[in-house]
Design a protein around this motif. Structure first.
Motif, PDB file in Angstrom:
ATOM      1  N   LEU A  82       0.812  -1.213   0.000  1.00  0.00           N
ATOM      2  CA  LEU A  82       0.000   0.000   0.000  1.00  0.00           C
ATOM      3  C   LEU A  82       0.848   1.267   0.000  1.00  0.00           C
ATOM      4  O   LEU A  82       0.344   2.340   0.320  1.00  0.00           O
ATOM      5  CB  LEU A  82      -0.925   0.011   1.225  1.00  0.00           C
ATOM      6  CG  LEU A  82      -1.936  -1.135   1.315  1.00  0.00           C
ATOM      7  CD1 LEU A  82      -2.732  -1.030   2.599  1.00  0.00           C
ATOM      8  CD2 LEU A  82      -2.871  -1.140   0.115  1.00  0.00           C
ATOM      9  N   ALA A  83       2.124   1.132  -0.351  1.00  0.00           N
ATOM     10  CA  ALA A  83       3.011   2.297  -0.290  1.00  0.00           C
ATOM     11  C   ALA A  83       2.557   3.389  -1.250  1.00  0.00           C
ATOM     12  O   ALA A  83       2.586   4.569  -0.920  1.00  0.00           O
ATOM     13  CB  ALA A  83       4.439   1.863  -0.603  1.00  0.00           C
ATOM     14  N   ASN A  84       2.141   3.009  -2.451  1.00  0.00           N
ATOM     15  CA  ASN A  84       1.718   3.989  -3.450  1.00  0.00           C
ATOM     16  C   ASN A  84       0.212   4.012  -3.654  1.00  0.00           C
ATOM     17  O   ASN A  84      -0.266   4.616  -4.624  1.00  0.00           O
ATOM     18  CB  ASN A  84       2.403   3.682  -4.790  1.00  0.00           C
ATOM     19  CG  ASN A  84       3.915   3.818  -4.701  1.00  0.00           C
ATOM     20  OD1 ASN A  84       4.412   4.705  -4.015  1.00  0.00           O
ATOM     21  ND2 ASN A  84       4.635   2.939  -5.381  1.00  0.00           N
ATOM     22  N   ALA A  85      -0.538   3.350  -2.788  1.00  0.00           N
ATOM     23  CA  ALA A  85      -1.992   3.325  -2.924  1.00  0.00           C
ATOM     24  C   ALA A  85      -2.594   4.651  -2.467  1.00  0.00           C
ATOM     25  O   ALA A  85      -2.099   5.294  -1.531  1.00  0.00           O
ATOM     26  CB  ALA A  85      -2.583   2.179  -2.117  1.00  0.00           C
ATOM     27  N   LYS A  86      -3.645   5.059  -3.119  1.00  0.00           N
ATOM     28  CA  LYS A  86      -4.377   6.277  -2.779  1.00  0.00           C
ATOM     29  C   LYS A  86      -5.674   5.870  -2.081  1.00  0.00           C
ATOM     30  O   LYS A  86      -6.637   5.456  -2.732  1.00  0.00           O
ATOM     31  CB  LYS A  86      -4.657   7.108  -4.027  1.00  0.00           C
ATOM     32  CG  LYS A  86      -3.406   7.530  -4.791  1.00  0.00           C
ATOM     33  CD  LYS A  86      -2.529   8.439  -3.958  1.00  0.00           C
ATOM     34  CE  LYS A  86      -1.295   8.895  -4.721  1.00  0.00           C
ATOM     35  NZ  LYS A  86      -0.433   9.782  -3.926  1.00  0.00           N
ATOM     36  N   MET A  87      -5.675   5.967  -0.748  1.00  0.00           N
ATOM     37  CA  MET A  87      -6.801   5.529   0.066  1.00  0.00           C
ATOM     38  C   MET A  87      -7.559   6.732   0.613  1.00  0.00           C
ATOM     39  O   MET A  87      -6.961   7.700   1.086  1.00  0.00           O
ATOM     40  CB  MET A  87      -6.320   4.650   1.219  1.00  0.00           C
ATOM     41  CG  MET A  87      -5.360   3.540   0.805  1.00  0.00           C
ATOM     42  SD  MET A  87      -6.075   2.364  -0.335  1.00  0.00           S
ATOM     43  CE  MET A  87      -7.304   1.602   0.711  1.00  0.00           C
ATOM     44  N   VAL A  88      -8.887   6.642   0.558  1.00  0.00           N
ATOM     45  CA  VAL A  88      -9.771   7.688   1.086  1.00  0.00           C
ATOM     46  C   VAL A  88     -10.525   7.105   2.271  1.00  0.00           C
ATOM     47  O   VAL A  88     -11.222   6.081   2.140  1.00  0.00           O
ATOM     48  CB  VAL A  88     -10.753   8.181   0.010  1.00  0.00           C
ATOM     49  CG1 VAL A  88     -11.716   9.211   0.605  1.00  0.00           C
ATOM     50  CG2 VAL A  88      -9.998   8.785  -1.157  1.00  0.00           C
ATOM     51  N   TYR A  89     -10.400   7.743   3.441  1.00  0.00           N
ATOM     52  CA  TYR A  89     -11.029   7.269   4.670  1.00  0.00           C
ATOM     53  C   TYR A  89     -12.185   8.196   5.047  1.00  0.00           C
ATOM     54  O   TYR A  89     -12.021   9.420   5.105  1.00  0.00           O
ATOM     55  CB  TYR A  89     -10.016   7.222   5.815  1.00  0.00           C
ATOM     56  CG  TYR A  89      -8.832   6.320   5.540  1.00  0.00           C
ATOM     57  CD1 TYR A  89      -8.925   4.948   5.706  1.00  0.00           C
ATOM     58  CD2 TYR A  89      -7.615   6.860   5.112  1.00  0.00           C
ATOM     59  CE1 TYR A  89      -7.843   4.120   5.458  1.00  0.00           C
ATOM     60  CE2 TYR A  89      -6.529   6.040   4.856  1.00  0.00           C
ATOM     61  CZ  TYR A  89      -6.651   4.674   5.029  1.00  0.00           C
ATOM     62  OH  TYR A  89      -5.579   3.859   4.776  1.00  0.00           O
TER      63      TYR A  89
END
Length: 339
Positions: A82-89
């Motif tokens: 998940l180093a380059n993942a774009k996560m929206v919380y």
């Protein structure tokens, strides 16, 4: 016959010897060097278009070199995936408190201490005097879980839902399209500098305007994605209550359940009486006015009924006197005639 077979075997042995001498590995470095040169030129061309050409494990490349002391576990770590993942919380919280002022102030201070900000805030009160507040808090994504835990400590959370959205595909697709549009812009500007025909100049300027619009839209989308990724969104609804809601499990025995239901019923009836008293205290002027109107209507109705009764009685008495006089004037015997 034997001589022909011997010649065939000698020719076959000579062919095998020549093959072994030609494949001794002396030409392998040249082939490797040729492949490397062609690969580097291809990467250079691709880099000119603004794309990343770093080999990855998924693409079959060697990937970046590992530190000398890194152990070879053979399995990637969860953080590296998940180093380059774009996560929206995002999260939604329903909470209640008995000390509304202190809790609301503590929530606002907590958002500020964590480096966030309030995107929306609203407060109101019910008819019974209880207050409520609605917040939309934006906190740094790494502090998302810490913020939710702190909210649970400051108030009594009745419900909470959390959501995680991976927008990596949309983000990197938009980023790639933006790089393509910027390359297109550079080429159009270079062609415009060399154009001499007026018709070509106009067409190029129109194309540049459309490309600028695409660049602005894609840049705005990336900024929006960055804001969603960098700051988590938490919607909080805080209510003021006299008694906190219980979230205990149901009692195991029938007697305990019956006693708990009886106690809850008494508490509910007491809360109802308090709500009625508060409602009357808030609306006593309207209640008094309504009572006066009802009293006036009843008085007018009774007066009209009394007038109708008096009129009916007078009419009845007048009719009785008329019939009495008529009966007195009439002869008792029908055959008797008046002189």
């Amino acid at each position: 016959m034997k001589r022909g077979l011997a010649l065939f075997l000698a020719a076959l042995l000579a062919a095998l010897t020549l093959t072994a001498c030609g494949g001794d590995g002396s030409s392998a470095p040249a082939a490797s060097e040729s492949q490397t040169d062609s690969g580097e030129s291809w990467k250079a061309e691709v880099r000119d278009f603004g794309f990343d050409t770093a080999p990855t494990a998924a693409a079959g490349g060697a990937g970046p070199e590992e530190p000398a002391g890194a152990p070879d576990s053979g399995e990637p770590e969860a953080d590296s995936r998940l180093a380059n993942a774009k996560m929206v919380y995002t999260a939604g919280v329903e909470a209640e408190t008995q000390d509304f002022d202190a809790c609301a102030a503590a929530l606002e201070k907590l958002v500020e201490e964590l480096g966030g900000y309030l995107e929306y805030a609203s407060m109101g009160s019910y008819g019974d005097g209880h207050r409520s507040a609605s917040y939309t808090a934006r906190v740094p994504s790494p502090r998302f879980s810490d913020f939710l835990e702190s909210v649970g400590e400051l108030s009594h959370v009745t419900s909470q839902d959390r959501n995680t959205d991976n927008i990596s595909e949309r983000y990197y697709d938009t980023e790639s399209r933006l790089a393509t549009q910027r390359t297109k812009m550079e080429r159009l500007q270079a062609l415009l500098a060399k154009a001499e025909n007026m018709e070509d100049i106009i067409d190029l300027e129109n194309a540049i305007s459309e490309t600028e619009l695409q660049i602005e839209q894609l840049t705005g989308s990336l900024r929006h994605y960055d804001a969603l990724v960098d700051y988590a969104t938490v919607d909080i609804r805080l209510r003021e209550v006299l008694r906190l809601s219980t979230v205990e499990e149901a009692p195991p025995t029938f007697g305990s359940r019956l006693g708990s239901a009886f106690t809850d019923g008494l508490h509910g009836f007491g809360d109802f009486l308090q709500d009625v008293a508060v409602y009357l205290a808030y609306n006593w002027t309207w209640m008094v006015l309504l009572a006066l109107i009802i009293l006036l209507v009843v008085k007018v109705s009774k007066r009209r009924q009394a007038q109708r009764g008096e009129t009916f009685r007078q009419s009845r008495e007048a009719g009785g006197d008329f019939f009495k006089r008529k009966r007195k004037d009439e002869p008792k015997n029908p055959d008797d005639k008046q002189p």
